[in-house]
Enzyme design. Structure first.
Site, PDB file in Angstrom:
ATOM      1  N   LYS A 121      -8.297   6.677  -0.361  1.00  0.00           N
ATOM      2  CA  LYS A 121      -7.673   6.126   0.851  1.00  0.00           C
ATOM      3  C   LYS A 121      -7.882   7.077   2.023  1.00  0.00           C
ATOM      4  O   LYS A 121      -8.338   6.690   3.100  1.00  0.00           O
ATOM      5  CB  LYS A 121      -6.190   5.922   0.598  1.00  0.00           C
ATOM      6  CG  LYS A 121      -5.427   5.502   1.836  1.00  0.00           C
ATOM      7  CD  LYS A 121      -3.951   5.808   1.718  1.00  0.00           C
ATOM      8  CE  LYS A 121      -3.234   5.430   2.995  1.00  0.00           C
ATOM      9  NZ  LYS A 121      -3.265   3.994   3.258  1.00  0.00           N
ATOM     10  N   ASP A 147      11.151 -12.379   5.102  1.00  0.00           N
ATOM     11  CA  ASP A 147       9.737 -12.465   4.733  1.00  0.00           C
ATOM     12  C   ASP A 147       9.569 -12.843   3.268  1.00  0.00           C
ATOM     13  O   ASP A 147      10.170 -12.217   2.402  1.00  0.00           O
ATOM     14  CB  ASP A 147       9.063 -11.104   4.946  1.00  0.00           C
ATOM     15  CG  ASP A 147       8.914 -10.749   6.419  1.00  0.00           C
ATOM     16  OD1 ASP A 147       8.615 -11.663   7.209  1.00  0.00           O
ATOM     17  OD2 ASP A 147       9.093  -9.560   6.763  1.00  0.00           O
ATOM     18  N   CYS A 155       0.209 -11.436  10.800  1.00  0.00           N
ATOM     19  CA  CYS A 155       0.983 -10.584   9.896  1.00  0.00           C
ATOM     20  C   CYS A 155       1.516  -9.403  10.701  1.00  0.00           C
ATOM     21  O   CYS A 155       1.319  -9.343  11.909  1.00  0.00           O
ATOM     22  CB  CYS A 155       0.086 -10.127   8.732  1.00  0.00           C
ATOM     23  SG  CYS A 155       1.005  -9.487   7.319  1.00  0.00           S
ATOM     24  N   GLU A 184      10.269  -1.890  12.999  1.00  0.00           N
ATOM     25  CA  GLU A 184      10.276  -1.411  11.601  1.00  0.00           C
ATOM     26  C   GLU A 184       9.812   0.040  11.434  1.00  0.00           C
ATOM     27  O   GLU A 184       9.270   0.416  10.394  1.00  0.00           O
ATOM     28  CB  GLU A 184       9.449  -2.346  10.700  1.00  0.00           C
ATOM     29  CG  GLU A 184       9.976  -3.776  10.689  1.00  0.00           C
ATOM     30  CD  GLU A 184       9.193  -4.732   9.765  1.00  0.00           C
ATOM     31  OE1 GLU A 184       8.549  -4.262   8.819  1.00  0.00           O
ATOM     32  OE2 GLU A 184       9.256  -5.950  10.000  1.00  0.00           O
ATOM     33  N   SER A 194       6.516  -5.614  12.119  1.00  0.00           N
ATOM     34  CA  SER A 194       6.200  -4.191  12.265  1.00  0.00           C
ATOM     35  C   SER A 194       5.281  -3.974  13.456  1.00  0.00           C
ATOM     36  O   SER A 194       4.456  -4.824  13.796  1.00  0.00           O
ATOM     37  CB  SER A 194       5.539  -3.667  10.995  1.00  0.00           C
ATOM     38  OG  SER A 194       4.381  -4.404  10.710  1.00  0.00           O
ATOM     39  N   HIS A 254      -5.706  -7.655  10.267  1.00  0.00           N
ATOM     40  CA  HIS A 254      -6.336  -6.703   9.349  1.00  0.00           C
ATOM     41  C   HIS A 254      -7.634  -6.149   9.919  1.00  0.00           C
ATOM     42  O   HIS A 254      -8.283  -5.332   9.291  1.00  0.00           O
ATOM     43  CB  HIS A 254      -6.579  -7.354   7.992  1.00  0.00           C
ATOM     44  CG  HIS A 254      -5.299  -7.565   7.245  1.00  0.00           C
ATOM     45  ND1 HIS A 254      -4.594  -8.734   7.341  1.00  0.00           N
ATOM     46  CD2 HIS A 254      -4.576  -6.758   6.460  1.00  0.00           C
ATOM     47  CE1 HIS A 254      -3.488  -8.630   6.617  1.00  0.00           C
ATOM     48  NE2 HIS A 254      -3.458  -7.438   6.073  1.00  0.00           N
ATOM     49  N   GLU A 256      -6.961  10.071  -2.897  1.00  0.00           N
ATOM     50  CA  GLU A 256      -8.068  10.728  -2.219  1.00  0.00           C
ATOM     51  C   GLU A 256      -8.980   9.709  -1.533  1.00  0.00           C
ATOM     52  O   GLU A 256      -9.500   9.945  -0.444  1.00  0.00           O
ATOM     53  CB  GLU A 256      -8.906  11.538  -3.222  1.00  0.00           C
ATOM     54  CG  GLU A 256      -8.204  12.755  -3.817  1.00  0.00           C
ATOM     55  CD  GLU A 256      -7.339  12.418  -5.033  1.00  0.00           C
ATOM     56  OE1 GLU A 256      -7.067  11.216  -5.276  1.00  0.00           O
ATOM     57  OE2 GLU A 256      -6.921  13.363  -5.729  1.00  0.00           O
ATOM     58  N   CYS A 278      -2.482   0.994   0.029  1.00  0.00           N
ATOM     59  CA  CYS A 278      -1.832   1.113  -1.274  1.00  0.00           C
ATOM     60  C   CYS A 278      -0.354   0.808  -1.104  1.00  0.00           C
ATOM     61  O   CYS A 278       0.200   0.985  -0.023  1.00  0.00           O
ATOM     62  CB  CYS A 278      -1.973   2.532  -1.799  1.00  0.00           C
ATOM     63  SG  CYS A 278      -3.677   3.026  -2.016  1.00  0.00           S
TER      64      CYS A 278
HETATM   65  N1  GLN Z   1       7.775  -8.007   8.524  1.00  0.00           N
HETATM   66  C1  GLN Z   1       6.676  -7.455   7.821  1.00  0.00           C
HETATM   67  C2  GLN Z   1       5.786  -6.668   8.764  1.00  0.00           C
HETATM   68  O1  GLN Z   1       5.596  -7.066   9.850  1.00  0.00           O
HETATM   69  C3  GLN Z   1       5.867  -8.524   7.122  1.00  0.00           C
HETATM   70  C4  GLN Z   1       4.678  -7.957   6.416  1.00  0.00           C
HETATM   71  C5  GLN Z   1       3.951  -8.895   5.481  1.00  0.00           C
HETATM   72  O2  GLN Z   1       3.949 -10.066   5.604  1.00  0.00           O
HETATM   73  N2  GLN Z   1       3.279  -8.382   4.499  1.00  0.00           N
HETATM   74  O3  GLN Z   1       5.249  -5.643   8.416  1.00  0.00           O
HETATM   75 ZN    ZN Z   2       2.168 -11.087   6.401  1.00  0.00          ZN
END
Ligand code: GLN
Ligand code: ZN
Length: 773
Positions: A18, A613, A740, A498, A447, A708, A16, A530
């Protein structure tokens, strides 16, 4: 004898929190409604624990994002750059801006750094300290939540991170001091909190000092003694429960045993021999009680009651029942919420399900253990005891678990299996020839945005509302659009995006034998994010290729290279619930062999660049340095086994993020990936120093922007970071990439940011080609 809980999951049993936070961030939920969702989760958690029979129920274990950030706000340690923002925004928006950055109303603030919480996959927001750091009681969250529970008729035990661990969790933002020296400035605010809690009639306060499980300096140990003595002198009536978890006290044991606290909490799952050490040492003061952390807060296996009762009996014999508390090993925020919500018999078969316990069940286990140990046995409890014994016996002998051919393959691994055919220098020449990439090649981490739409296709497919064909067609279309976007933007090494994956570990878990998964076994990773770790219950093998179809398809769309995308064996291990009936190294090697087969199949399908990874390799590091070498040895070897089946001119990438790499840089080099991409942007390339000082031999892509945050960085910002990087790393070793994967971002900001990123790479290339002397 009492029952004690250290913390309860706060995401809500149906996530909830999230859902509400994300709606709030998107402007679709009012602050009032968000706060109400939080309040309701707290109420449900407290009531559940009270009804189950927990004596010491935690409060202030709830958080809208992170408990360390909560404390930073509580203590008023707000970095200066948020001053303007703080003046014109609500405190909840300030809080989220510190966590996530914000570009609200043109006020451009960047987020605070985030890093992993000890050896877990939980991430906390790193406190920032200056030399003359001031602390003031800025938020009364801990007091308010205590009162809130009181109003519900539930007396709780407020939980705070202890002052020493709080300082050690942070980072100095200027030279000339050590953060531990801030203790004098910090303590008065803790005292103010204690006074207020005492005025509200709090009896117990739990202070978490997990740094007691780490290697401390003499000075730090002395600070522990000083601080806890002072707390005891000033607040003789407050019962301090000092919680240590995740490992043994090690050489801090004598210090810990001498602290004048009411109760010392031990993690007897991670450090089973600790109790014997303590009892034999005769150093435990007669005034100190022991909280026995017997129920594993980090894993999902049912407790072995017979075992636990023997331990409790030992403790009660030595100390007397009144000095014993029964507890989970650590906060249950690392456990999923409720096994009862697992209703899918296909994946979590009744046989496997009977071996498991989630947070709610762990609470019941704690209570049952106490009832058995203190001989409060009725028919109901005896039935539960018999059930527990039966389930544990069944697990030992189950045919589901053991696979001889997997065991044999692991046993016949030879020394060449973890070596590429040639050294990096030789491979590099062949790769340059085969791949023909520019200087500062651009790529992404794998991704692309997992939009609600993409997620809805998966949900519909799972419900049977889409056929396999329909689902595949949708994913194909999304993949093709993403390939086209990358081509248009001028990215050099493409990814397929992905879209077919729910999660980078679960996706593989679903396809590997020996794994199963839950429907609702969510655990908080950071903020609203999560994860739903797969369950490794048996020997692991790969029945058939897992990713080849999608990589092959993506590669067929474009003349540019498409990177194959795999999760490495250590990360799969680290982010799963791992069987506890054999060493982790054994399970990891089994996974490594499965990934190796996938790597070779990708190569055979014409994929020339394959990323494996390993974002979790650092977090798997044992907390105590004495144990590092053993872990690194098998972890690096597992990665190498997975990567070493290919030809010289196939380029192996790896990716890591959100860790301090300095201590293990040699081991990272030993992994011998041809290219490593790492997170660097939040720390302004600070992380890169380790790679530079060490002269990291292979190629490296320091992340040039923080994925992020929804904030779109300018190419100029990225050029600056790249200039910093090229000052310490030879330019022909550098790659350009975000820090990332992009799955949590929206398309709009992703597109803008990647266009800027490509522009930054072009500017760097131009500067190398036409140097201004
Ligand atoms: N290949 C993954 C992605 O791009 C790597 C994610 C990660 O490092 N947590 O989502
Ligand atoms: Zn990463």
């Amino acid at each position: 004898m009492k029952t004690n809980n250290l913390g309860y999951p706060r995401i809500g049993s149906n996530r909830e929190l999230k859902k509400a936070s994300e709606l709030y961030w998107a402007g679709q939920l009012s602050a009032e409604d968000l706060l109400a969702v939080g309040k309701n989760i707290r109420k449900e958690n407290w009531q559940l624990q009270a009804e189950s029979g927990i004596d010491l129920i935690p409060s202030n274990d709830f958080s809208f994002y992170d408990q360390v950030l909560d404390l930073t706000l509580t203590l008023g340690a707000i970095p200066e750059r948020y001053n303007d923002f703080a003046r014109t925004n609500s405190s909840i928006d300030l809080y989220f801006a510190m966590a996530r950055g914000s570009q609200k109303n043109g006020q451009d603030v960047v987020a605070m750094e985030m890093t992993k919480w000890f050896d877990t996959n939980y991430h906390y927001i790193v406190p920032e300290f200056t030399k003359n750091q001031k602390f003031t009681l800025f938020s009364e969250k801990v007091i308010n939540e205590f009162k809130e529970a009181n109003d519900l008729g539930i007396a709780t035990k407020p939980v705070l991170i202890g002052p020493i661990s709080y300082l050690l969790l942070g980072k100095e933002k200027e030279e000339g001091f050590h953060r531990i020296d801030l203790i004098e400035a910090l303590l008065p605010v803790y005292f103010e909190i204690f006074e207020k809690l005492e005025a509200e009639k709090a009896t117990y306060i739990q202070l978490d000092e997990p740094f007691l499980a780490l290697n401390l300096t003499d000075k730090e140990r002395n600070v522990f003694t000083k601080v806890y003595t002072e707390i005891n002198n000033r607040f003789p009536n407050i019962k301090i429960i000092l919680a240590n978890y995740f490992d043994c006290f090690g050489e801090n044991l004598a210090t810990a045993l001498a602290l004048p606290v009411d109760t010392l909490h031990l993690d007897l799952v991670r450090c089973p021999l600790q109790l014997d050490d303590i009892l034999e040492s005769n150093q435990l003061s007669p005034n100190v009680n022991l909280s026995l952390g017997l129920v594993d807060g980090r894993n999902i296996w049912k407790n072995d009651f017979k075992n636990s009762l023997a331990i409790i009996e030992k403790a009660t014999k030595a100390l007397g029942e009144s000095r014993i508390l029964i507890a989970p090993s650590c906060s249950l925020i690392h456990s999923p919420c409720d096994l009862e919500l697992e209703t899918n018999n296909q994946t979590l078969t009744p046989e496997i399900k009977q071996w498991l316990a989630f947070a709610k069940q762990k609470i019941q286990e704690v209570v049952l253990l106490k009832q058995f140990a203190s001989k409060e046995i009725d028919t109901e409890t005896s039935i539960r005891f018999a059930e527990n014994a039966l389930a544990n016996e069944n697990r030992k002998t189950s045919k589901l678990i053991h696979n001889e051919s997997v065991k044999n393959r692991v046993a016949s691994i030879t020394s060449g299996d973890d070596q590429r055919k040639n050294t990096f220098a030789i491979r590099r020449k062949k790769q340059i020839e085969a791949l023909n990439l520019p200087l500062f090649p651009t790529t992404t981490i794998g991704s692309f945005p997992q939009t609600p739409e993409v997620r809805s296709w998966r949900a519909k497919f799972k419900k049977g509302e889409l056929t396999q064909q329909q689902y595949d067609d949708l994913i194909k279309k999304e993949t093709e659009d993403t390939i086209r976007f990358q081509e248009e933007t001028g990215i050099d090494v493409l990814v397929h995006g992905e879209f077919e994956r729910n999660d980078m570990v679960e996706y593989f878990g679903e396809q590997l034998a020996g794994f199963t998964f839950t429907k609702n076994g969510w655990v908080q990773s950071y903020g609203s994010r999560c994860v739903k770790p797969p369950v490794i219950y048996g020997d692991v093998s790969r029945p058939k290729p897992m990713t080849v179809k999608w990589s092959e398809y993506a590669q067929s769309l474009t003349p540019k290279w498409v990177k194959g995308m795999l999760t490495g064996p250590v990360t799969i291990l680290q982010w799963s619930f791992v069987r506890n009936d054999q060493p982790r190294s054994q399970t990891c090697t089994q996974i490594a062999l499965a990934i190796r087969d996938e790597v070779v199949d990708l190569e055979n399908a014409g994929i020339k660049i394959i990323q494996i990874d390993e974002p979790a390799i650092r977090e798997g590091l044992p907390l105590r340095k004495e144990e590092w070498a053993t872990y690194l040895d098998w972890a690096v070897k597992a990665f190498r086994i997975s990567a070493s089946g290919v030809k010289d001119d196939t380029q192996i990438h790896t990716h890591m993020c959100y860790s301090e790499f300095n201590d293990i840089i040699q081991n990272i080099a030993d992994m011998d990936a041809d290219v490593i991409t790492i997170e660097c942007s939040r720390s302004q390339m600070e992380l890169l120093d380790a790679f530079a000082d060490f002269k990291y031999p292979n190629e490296i892509g320091p992340g040039v922007y923080d994925i992020h945050s929804p904030r779109v960085p300018s190419s100029q910002e990225m050029v600056k970071l790249l200039e910093k990087a090229s000052a310490v790393i030879p330019v022909d070793q550098l790659w350009v990439n975000p820090d990332c994967g992009l799955k949590t971002r929206h398309w709009d900001e992703t597109k803008k940011a990647l266009i800027e990123m490509v522009a930054a790479a072009q500017e760097m290339r131009a500067a190398v080609e036409n140097p201004v002397s």
